[in-house]
Design an enzyme around this catalytic site. Sequence first.
Site: not given
Ligand code: COA
Length: 260
Positions: A67, A112, A115, A135
């Site tokens: 999400a 999500g 999911e 989460e």
């Molecule tokens: N919601 C909103 N934005 C997200 C996102 C999410 N779930 N996951 C990634 N993004 C965005 C980042 O904020 C970043 O945006 P920006 O360039 O404007 O700063 C962009 O996507 C790229 O992500 P980034 O974190 O720079 O990539 P990465 O390769 O370093 O890391 C992840 C990848 C997936 C490990 C990391 O983005 C992450 O932990 N995301 C959240 C995952 C999560 O907790 N999901 C469950 C949500 S309930």
Amino acid sequence: MAYSTLLVEIESSGVAVVTINRPDKLNALNAEVIAELDDWFTQAASDDTVKGVILTGSGPKSFVAGADISRFKGLGPIEGKRFAAYGQQVFNKIENLGKPVIAAVNGFALGGGSELALACHMRVASTNALFGQPEVNLGIIPGYGGTQRLPRLVGKGIATELVLTGSMINAERAFAIGLVNHVFEPTDLMEGARKLLHSILDKAPIAISLSLEALRASDLPLSVGLSHEAALFGQACATEDFDEGVDAFLNKRKAAFKGR
Ligand code: COA
């Protein structure tokens, strides 16, 4: 409806490829994506040009990274419940489409995203896929069905570990625990998904739809699921395709199913 976060291509074979298209945000599910998935899957249920669906994410890195976390700021208990219930409703629509839906997981499938893949009938993954329910790192729990569909698919023990630790698993491990059906090199992923879907679209469409409904009842107590299966079997016997399938077998020819 014109979509701003989905790319949709309906191929002549009846395979619809739906791509969530926010690659700069790793295809995170904002309100627009959820609303557009709701709209598309609602229409697809009655669109005869759509025989089956492949759902994937845009770009080489991510299926769906969860999400959109920016939606969580200031979310209170009432809105939180509504947020989860609406997402669940949309994902139920995918599961209840009546046509096969395959998730082609091309990278991160987190929160999500995991999911969403679980709501599809099958999952295929590229070798770079990573699955997880992170989460708890945000002080919440899975809200789009993860605590319910994950244990049903991989068993309660492994699901509990994934949900409580928030750790990610790779495609090899996802295959080993039954979370994905097949693993492909990234360049072969879509072809692999297509091949799997085509092997289903060859069959009698009503039988496929009734099979999906019967399999869904495997969540119910056995006696209830079995009586549901018997009723659906009866429905299949009322189709022209049933007559055709049996006649084709007995006359050693290929069946020509009409979906009637
Ligand atoms: N919601 C909103 N934005 C997200 C996102 C999410 N779930 N996951 C990634 N993004 C965005 C980042 O904020 C970043 O945006 P920006 O360039 O404007 O700063 C962009 O996507 C790229 O992500 P980034 O974190 O720079 O990539 P990465 O390769 O370093 O890391 C992840 C990848 C997936 C490990 C990391 O983005 C992450 O932990 N995301 C959240 C995952 C999560 O907790 N999901 C469950 C949500 S309930």
